[in-house]
Design a protein around this motif. Structure first.
Motif, PDB file in Angstrom:
ATOM      1  N   GLY A   6       0.810  -1.214   0.000  1.00  0.00           N
ATOM      2  CA  GLY A   6       0.000   0.000   0.000  1.00  0.00           C
ATOM      3  C   GLY A   6       0.841   1.261   0.000  1.00  0.00           C
ATOM      4  O   GLY A   6       0.414   2.292   0.507  1.00  0.00           O
ATOM      5  N   SER A   7       2.031   1.181  -0.576  1.00  0.00           N
ATOM      6  CA  SER A   7       2.917   2.345  -0.614  1.00  0.00           C
ATOM      7  C   SER A   7       3.305   2.653  -2.060  1.00  0.00           C
ATOM      8  O   SER A   7       2.980   1.907  -2.978  1.00  0.00           O
ATOM      9  N   TYR A   8       4.018   3.753  -2.229  1.00  0.00           N
ATOM     10  CA  TYR A   8       4.469   4.142  -3.561  1.00  0.00           C
ATOM     11  C   TYR A   8       5.844   3.552  -3.829  1.00  0.00           C
ATOM     12  O   TYR A   8       6.699   3.551  -2.937  1.00  0.00           O
ATOM     13  N   PRO A   9       6.084   3.093  -5.040  1.00  0.00           N
ATOM     14  CA  PRO A   9       7.421   2.605  -5.379  1.00  0.00           C
ATOM     15  C   PRO A   9       8.384   3.796  -5.486  1.00  0.00           C
ATOM     16  O   PRO A   9       7.951   4.933  -5.699  1.00  0.00           O
ATOM     17  N   THR A  10       9.668   3.522  -5.326  1.00  0.00           N
ATOM     18  CA  THR A  10      10.648   4.614  -5.390  1.00  0.00           C
ATOM     19  C   THR A  10      10.945   5.023  -6.828  1.00  0.00           C
ATOM     20  O   THR A  10      11.334   6.157  -7.081  1.00  0.00           O
ATOM     21  N   ARG A  11      10.758   4.100  -7.764  1.00  0.00           N
ATOM     22  CA  ARG A  11      11.008   4.416  -9.173  1.00  0.00           C
ATOM     23  C   ARG A  11       9.698   4.601  -9.926  1.00  0.00           C
ATOM     24  O   ARG A  11       8.717   3.910  -9.651  1.00  0.00           O
ATOM     25  N   GLU A  12       9.733   5.500 -10.892  1.00  0.00           N
ATOM     26  CA  GLU A  12       8.570   5.747 -11.733  1.00  0.00           C
ATOM     27  C   GLU A  12       8.326   4.559 -12.662  1.00  0.00           C
ATOM     28  O   GLU A  12       9.265   3.946 -13.161  1.00  0.00           O
ATOM     29  N   THR A  13       7.063   4.246 -12.880  1.00  0.00           N
ATOM     30  CA  THR A  13       6.675   3.195 -13.815  1.00  0.00           C
ATOM     31  C   THR A  13       6.020   3.856 -15.016  1.00  0.00           C
ATOM     32  O   THR A  13       5.151   4.709 -14.858  1.00  0.00           O
ATOM     33  N   VAL A  14       6.454   3.447 -16.210  1.00  0.00           N
ATOM     34  CA  VAL A  14       5.939   4.060 -17.434  1.00  0.00           C
ATOM     35  C   VAL A  14       5.140   3.023 -18.223  1.00  0.00           C
ATOM     36  O   VAL A  14       5.640   1.938 -18.494  1.00  0.00           O
ATOM     37  N   LEU A  15       3.927   3.379 -18.553  1.00  0.00           N
ATOM     38  CA  LEU A  15       3.079   2.556 -19.412  1.00  0.00           C
ATOM     39  C   LEU A  15       3.229   3.099 -20.829  1.00  0.00           C
ATOM     40  O   LEU A  15       2.910   4.254 -21.094  1.00  0.00           O
ATOM     41  N   ARG A  16       3.743   2.268 -21.729  1.00  0.00           N
ATOM     42  CA  ARG A  16       3.897   2.688 -23.123  1.00  0.00           C
ATOM     43  C   ARG A  16       2.655   2.265 -23.900  1.00  0.00           C
ATOM     44  O   ARG A  16       2.196   1.135 -23.769  1.00  0.00           O
ATOM     45  N   ARG A  17       2.148   3.202 -24.688  1.00  0.00           N
ATOM     46  CA  ARG A  17       0.916   2.963 -25.439  1.00  0.00           C
ATOM     47  C   ARG A  17       1.159   3.297 -26.903  1.00  0.00           C
ATOM     48  O   ARG A  17       1.791   4.296 -27.221  1.00  0.00           O
ATOM     49  N   CYS A  18       0.639   2.458 -27.780  1.00  0.00           N
ATOM     50  CA  CYS A  18       0.750   2.698 -29.218  1.00  0.00           C
ATOM     51  C   CYS A  18      -0.637   2.640 -29.850  1.00  0.00           C
ATOM     52  O   CYS A  18      -1.268   1.592 -29.867  1.00  0.00           O
ATOM     53  N   ILE A  19      -1.064   3.795 -30.325  1.00  0.00           N
ATOM     54  CA  ILE A  19      -2.268   3.843 -31.144  1.00  0.00           C
ATOM     55  C   ILE A  19      -1.769   3.699 -32.578  1.00  0.00           C
ATOM     56  O   ILE A  19      -0.878   4.442 -32.993  1.00  0.00           O
ATOM     57  N   PRO A  20      -2.261   2.723 -33.321  1.00  0.00           N
ATOM     58  CA  PRO A  20      -1.748   2.509 -34.674  1.00  0.00           C
ATOM     59  C   PRO A  20      -1.702   3.810 -35.484  1.00  0.00           C
ATOM     60  O   PRO A  20      -2.649   4.601 -35.451  1.00  0.00           O
ATOM     61  N   PRO A  21      -0.586   4.035 -36.189  1.00  0.00           N
ATOM     62  CA  PRO A  21      -0.392   5.303 -36.913  1.00  0.00           C
ATOM     63  C   PRO A  21      -1.164   5.364 -38.227  1.00  0.00           C
ATOM     64  O   PRO A  21      -0.590   5.359 -39.310  1.00  0.00           O
ATOM     65  N   VAL A  22      -2.466   5.437 -38.110  1.00  0.00           N
ATOM     66  CA  VAL A  22      -3.321   5.536 -39.292  1.00  0.00           C
ATOM     67  C   VAL A  22      -3.333   6.991 -39.765  1.00  0.00           C
ATOM     68  O   VAL A  22      -2.914   7.896 -39.038  1.00  0.00           O
ATOM     69  N   GLN A  23      -3.815   7.210 -40.983  1.00  0.00           N
ATOM     70  CA  GLN A  23      -3.818   8.559 -41.555  1.00  0.00           C
ATOM     71  C   GLN A  23      -4.637   9.537 -40.723  1.00  0.00           C
ATOM     72  O   GLN A  23      -4.210  10.635 -40.464  1.00  0.00           O
ATOM     73  N   SER A  24      -5.815   9.142 -40.296  1.00  0.00           N
ATOM     74  CA  SER A  24      -6.681  10.032 -39.530  1.00  0.00           C
ATOM     75  C   SER A  24      -7.097   9.341 -38.236  1.00  0.00           C
ATOM     76  O   SER A  24      -7.940   8.449 -38.242  1.00  0.00           O
ATOM     77  N   VAL A  25      -6.500   9.776 -37.131  1.00  0.00           N
ATOM     78  CA  VAL A  25      -6.825   9.176 -35.830  1.00  0.00           C
ATOM     79  C   VAL A  25      -8.284   9.438 -35.475  1.00  0.00           C
ATOM     80  O   VAL A  25      -8.960   8.574 -34.919  1.00  0.00           O
ATOM     81  N   ALA A  26      -8.786  10.609 -35.813  1.00  0.00           N
ATOM     82  CA  ALA A  26     -10.194  10.921 -35.518  1.00  0.00           C
ATOM     83  C   ALA A  26     -11.120   9.952 -36.239  1.00  0.00           C
ATOM     84  O   ALA A  26     -12.067   9.422 -35.644  1.00  0.00           O
ATOM     85  N   ASP A  27     -10.844   9.698 -37.530  1.00  0.00           N
ATOM     86  CA  ASP A  27     -11.649   8.728 -38.277  1.00  0.00           C
ATOM     87  C   ASP A  27     -11.467   7.323 -37.730  1.00  0.00           C
ATOM     88  O   ASP A  27     -12.396   6.536 -37.670  1.00  0.00           O
ATOM     89  N   TYR A  28     -10.248   7.016 -37.318  1.00  0.00           N
ATOM     90  CA  TYR A  28      -9.930   5.677 -36.800  1.00  0.00           C
ATOM     91  C   TYR A  28     -10.788   5.360 -35.590  1.00  0.00           C
ATOM     92  O   TYR A  28     -11.281   4.259 -35.433  1.00  0.00           O
ATOM     93  N   ARG A  29     -10.974   6.337 -34.730  1.00  0.00           N
ATOM     94  CA  ARG A  29     -11.793   6.110 -33.533  1.00  0.00           C
ATOM     95  C   ARG A  29     -13.243   5.812 -33.900  1.00  0.00           C
ATOM     96  O   ARG A  29     -13.946   5.143 -33.157  1.00  0.00           O
ATOM     97  N   GLN A  30     -13.694   6.327 -35.037  1.00  0.00           N
ATOM     98  CA  GLN A  30     -15.064   6.114 -35.474  1.00  0.00           C
ATOM     99  C   GLN A  30     -15.244   4.814 -36.253  1.00  0.00           C
ATOM    100  O   GLN A  30     -16.198   4.083 -36.031  1.00  0.00           O
ATOM    101  N   VAL A  31     -14.306   4.533 -37.173  1.00  0.00           N
ATOM    102  CA  VAL A  31     -14.494   3.403 -38.082  1.00  0.00           C
ATOM    103  C   VAL A  31     -13.515   2.261 -37.848  1.00  0.00           C
ATOM    104  O   VAL A  31     -13.676   1.179 -38.409  1.00  0.00           O
ATOM    105  N   GLY A  32     -12.485   2.509 -37.034  1.00  0.00           N
ATOM    106  CA  GLY A  32     -11.537   1.452 -36.693  1.00  0.00           C
ATOM    107  C   GLY A  32     -10.937   0.777 -37.905  1.00  0.00           C
ATOM    108  O   GLY A  32     -10.434   1.425 -38.805  1.00  0.00           O
TER     109      GLY A  32
END
Length: 117
Positions: A67-93
């Motif tokens: 129930g404590s904080y770790p001493t080192r930072e933890t990084v979550l890496r995320r990759c949204i596929p590099p499609v031409q239009s991210v806005a369209d991608y969210r709608q039509v996938g």
């Protein structure tokens, strides 16, 4: 909408649980537990896959259990596929053929993180 909002925290919890399970299994087999491991994950937002990598450490899991904080930072890496239009991608996938090609390339590149060791 709430399922989409909860996808990322739920995935992180499952990644941490996976690391804990891996180390528990290693202990049962008489092996030393791992100090860290990159855990891959994929969250779906509707028909849109988002790829994640989390470098989970024993220190992080121990801190969470205490129930404590770790001493080192933890990084979550995320990759949204590099499609031409991210806005369209969210709608039509992956319904758009060009998006599908990009997503399949991402899946192919992501496979290297799924190898058991």
């Amino acid at each position: 909408m709430s399922n989409n909002q909860n996808a990322e925290p739920q995935l992180v919890a499952e990644m941490l649980a996976a690391f804990y399970t891996i180390n528990s299994t290693r202990r049962e087999q008489g092996k030393d537990p791992l100090d860290s491991k990159v855990i891959p994950g994929i969250a779906m937002r509707g028909i849109v896959p988002i790829f994640y990598l989390l470098d989970v450490t024993r220190e992080l899991v121990d801190a969470l259990q205490a129930g404590s904080y770790p001493t080192r930072e933890t990084v979550l890496r995320r990759c949204i596929p590099p499609v031409q239009s991210v806005a369209d991608y969210r709608q039509v996938g992956i319904l758009v053929l060009d998006n599908r090609k990009v997503v399949l390339k991402c899946y192919e590149a992501f496979k290297k993180f799924l190898v058991r060791n």
